[in-house]
Write a protein that holds these residues in place. Structure first.
Motif, PDB file in Angstrom:
ATOM      1  N   ILE A 193     -39.312   4.266  28.859  1.00 23.06           N
ATOM      2  CA  ILE A 193     -39.764   4.376  27.454  1.00 23.06           C
ATOM      3  C   ILE A 193     -41.170   5.062  27.629  1.00 23.06           C
ATOM      4  O   ILE A 193     -42.073   4.914  28.609  1.00 23.06           O
ATOM      5  CB  ILE A 193     -40.197   3.207  27.007  1.00 23.06           C
ATOM      6  N   ASP A 194     -41.555   5.818  26.317  1.00 24.31           N
ATOM      7  CA  ASP A 194     -42.751   6.606  26.611  1.00 24.31           C
ATOM      8  C   ASP A 194     -43.897   5.592  25.887  1.00 24.31           C
ATOM      9  O   ASP A 194     -43.649   4.492  25.439  1.00 24.31           O
ATOM     10  CB  ASP A 194     -42.670   7.823  25.854  1.00 24.31           C
ATOM     11  N   ALA A 195     -45.196   6.536  25.880  1.00 21.11           N
ATOM     12  CA  ALA A 195     -46.294   5.485  25.290  1.00 21.11           C
ATOM     13  C   ALA A 195     -45.914   5.075  23.849  1.00 21.11           C
ATOM     14  O   ALA A 195     -46.610   4.094  23.330  1.00 21.11           O
ATOM     15  CB  ALA A 195     -47.548   6.211  25.284  1.00 21.11           C
ATOM     16  N   ASP A 196     -45.072   5.668  22.834  1.00 14.93           N
ATOM     17  CA  ASP A 196     -44.834   5.240  21.610  1.00 14.93           C
ATOM     18  C   ASP A 196     -43.807   4.628  21.591  1.00 14.93           C
ATOM     19  O   ASP A 196     -42.993   4.069  20.418  1.00 14.93           O
ATOM     20  CB  ASP A 196     -44.717   6.682  20.894  1.00 14.93           C
ATOM     21  N   GLY A 197     -43.026   3.942  22.763  1.00 11.49           N
ATOM     22  CA  GLY A 197     -42.062   3.355  22.766  1.00 11.49           C
ATOM     23  C   GLY A 197     -40.581   3.936  22.452  1.00 11.49           C
ATOM     24  O   GLY A 197     -39.731   2.995  22.227  1.00 11.49           O
ATOM     25  N   ARG A 198     -40.611   4.920  22.733  1.00 15.42           N
ATOM     26  CA  ARG A 198     -39.200   5.791  22.408  1.00 15.42           C
ATOM     27  C   ARG A 198     -38.602   5.963  23.612  1.00 15.42           C
ATOM     28  O   ARG A 198     -39.232   6.174  24.909  1.00 15.42           O
ATOM     29  CB  ARG A 198     -39.573   7.140  21.646  1.00 15.42           C
ATOM     30  N   VAL A 199     -37.204   5.801  23.659  1.00 12.82           N
ATOM     31  CA  VAL A 199     -36.486   5.871  24.925  1.00 12.82           C
ATOM     32  C   VAL A 199     -36.263   7.297  25.311  1.00 12.82           C
ATOM     33  O   VAL A 199     -35.890   8.161  24.665  1.00 12.82           O
ATOM     34  CB  VAL A 199     -35.134   5.246  24.575  1.00 12.82           C
ATOM     35  N   GLN A 200     -36.718   7.599  26.227  1.00 12.45           N
ATOM     36  CA  GLN A 200     -36.725   8.896  26.837  1.00 12.45           C
ATOM     37  C   GLN A 200     -35.345   9.007  27.955  1.00 12.45           C
ATOM     38  O   GLN A 200     -34.635  10.318  27.974  1.00 12.45           O
ATOM     39  CB  GLN A 200     -37.910   9.324  28.036  1.00 12.45           C
ATOM     40  N   SER A 201     -34.885   7.813  28.354  1.00 13.11           N
ATOM     41  CA  SER A 201     -33.433   8.001  28.935  1.00 13.11           C
ATOM     42  C   SER A 201     -33.234   6.623  29.249  1.00 13.11           C
ATOM     43  O   SER A 201     -33.791   5.620  29.308  1.00 13.11           O
ATOM     44  CB  SER A 201     -33.794   8.464  30.679  1.00 13.11           C
ATOM     45  N   LEU A 202     -31.744   6.491  29.695  1.00 12.43           N
ATOM     46  CA  LEU A 202     -31.120   5.110  30.040  1.00 12.43           C
ATOM     47  C   LEU A 202     -30.218   5.307  31.245  1.00 12.43           C
ATOM     48  O   LEU A 202     -29.702   6.188  31.283  1.00 12.43           O
ATOM     49  CB  LEU A 202     -30.122   4.775  28.782  1.00 12.43           C
ATOM     50  N   ARG A 203     -30.767   4.424  32.240  1.00 11.68           N
ATOM     51  CA  ARG A 203     -29.922   4.714  33.490  1.00 11.68           C
ATOM     52  C   ARG A 203     -29.234   3.362  33.969  1.00 11.68           C
ATOM     53  O   ARG A 203     -29.836   2.384  33.884  1.00 11.68           O
ATOM     54  CB  ARG A 203     -30.939   5.086  34.779  1.00 11.68           C
ATOM     55  N   PHE A 204     -28.053   3.395  34.550  1.00 12.50           N
ATOM     56  CA  PHE A 204     -27.157   2.413  34.684  1.00 12.50           C
ATOM     57  C   PHE A 204     -27.248   2.317  36.150  1.00 12.50           C
ATOM     58  O   PHE A 204     -27.075   3.288  37.131  1.00 12.50           O
ATOM     59  CB  PHE A 204     -25.737   2.430  34.241  1.00 12.50           C
ATOM     60  N   ALA A 205     -27.596   1.208  37.062  1.00 14.33           N
ATOM     61  CA  ALA A 205     -27.529   0.889  38.349  1.00 14.33           C
ATOM     62  C   ALA A 205     -27.075  -0.434  38.745  1.00 14.33           C
ATOM     63  O   ALA A 205     -26.960  -1.007  37.820  1.00 14.33           O
ATOM     64  CB  ALA A 205     -29.066   1.092  38.908  1.00 14.33           C
ATOM     65  N   GLN A 206     -26.606  -0.640  40.130  1.00 15.24           N
ATOM     66  CA  GLN A 206     -26.273  -1.873  40.608  1.00 15.24           C
ATOM     67  C   GLN A 206     -27.381  -2.761  40.710  1.00 15.24           C
ATOM     68  O   GLN A 206     -28.678  -2.243  40.880  1.00 15.24           O
ATOM     69  CB  GLN A 206     -25.402  -1.638  41.918  1.00 15.24           C
TER      70      GLN A 206
END
Length: 206
Positions: A193-206
């Protein structure tokens, strides 16, 4: 990760422009289909006129051509075959234009408005990356991330049915635990999340 596929979308085109292009493509296909039907109709009419002239045998319209049952039956069968082919082509066109989008299509082009590239491996979404910054677009502000993960669970392909917060926004990251039907943790979803609360990326991990 050797078989991973990265699906990216043009950065300079807005979501509205992409929808307009898709509509134009569908219109073009429809126009081509109508034109082919019109051309076939002209061809059939010309063929019938030529056969009629040949049957008259150059004697003008004052004399009725002799009736040939075999030739008539062939003509009717030929026209019936043409009608069936045109009907089949029309049905195929309608089916193609009315094809229902998948949940993954709805995720990428609907909810995310085509702003994110998708990294897929083994049928599972490994990550989503914001790609439209250079086009002047802003990243998505996903308020309820848990509901977002649950709604598109089958599109992500990680076989979870429950989502629980694991870590609040800290250092620009928000993490959720993914749980399957047997209450087993099957992975985690990491939102950058950036400083404005917007999603820059989503990553899935174990």
């Amino acid at each position: 990760m050797g078989n991973a596929k990265v699906i990216e979308f043009p950065k300079e085109r807005s979501f509205r422009k992409r929808l307009q292009d898709k509509a134009q493509e569908q219109k073009a296909v429809l126009v081509m289909s109508i034109a082919s039907v019109a051309l076939m109709t002209v061809f059939v009419n010309q063929w019938l006129v030529d056969n009629s002239d040949s049957a008259v045998g150059g004697r003008g319209n004052r004399e009725i051509a002799s009736f040939e049952p075999g030739a008539f039956a062939r003509d009717v069968k030929w026209e019936h075959d043409i009608a069936q082919r045109l009907s089949a082509e029309k049905s195929s066109l309608v089916a193609a234009l009315a094809e229902k989008p998948t949940l993954r299509d709805d995720l990428i082009f609907g909810f995310l408005e085509g702003k994110y590239g998708m990294n897929v491996s083994g049928g599972k979404v490994q990550s989503l990356e914001f790609i439209d910054a250079q086009a002047g677009e802003k990243a998505m502000d996903i308020q309820n991330k848990a509901n977002f993960l649950k709604k598109y669970a089958s599109a992500f392909g990680h076989n979870y049915v429950e989502v629980a917060p694991a870590k609040s926004a800290d250092g620009g990251e928000e993490v959720f635990t993914l749980i399957d039907k047997s209450k087993t943790i099957v992975g985690h979803a990491h939102f950058a999340i950036d400083a404005d609360g917007r999603v820059q990326s989503l990553r899935f991990a174990q």
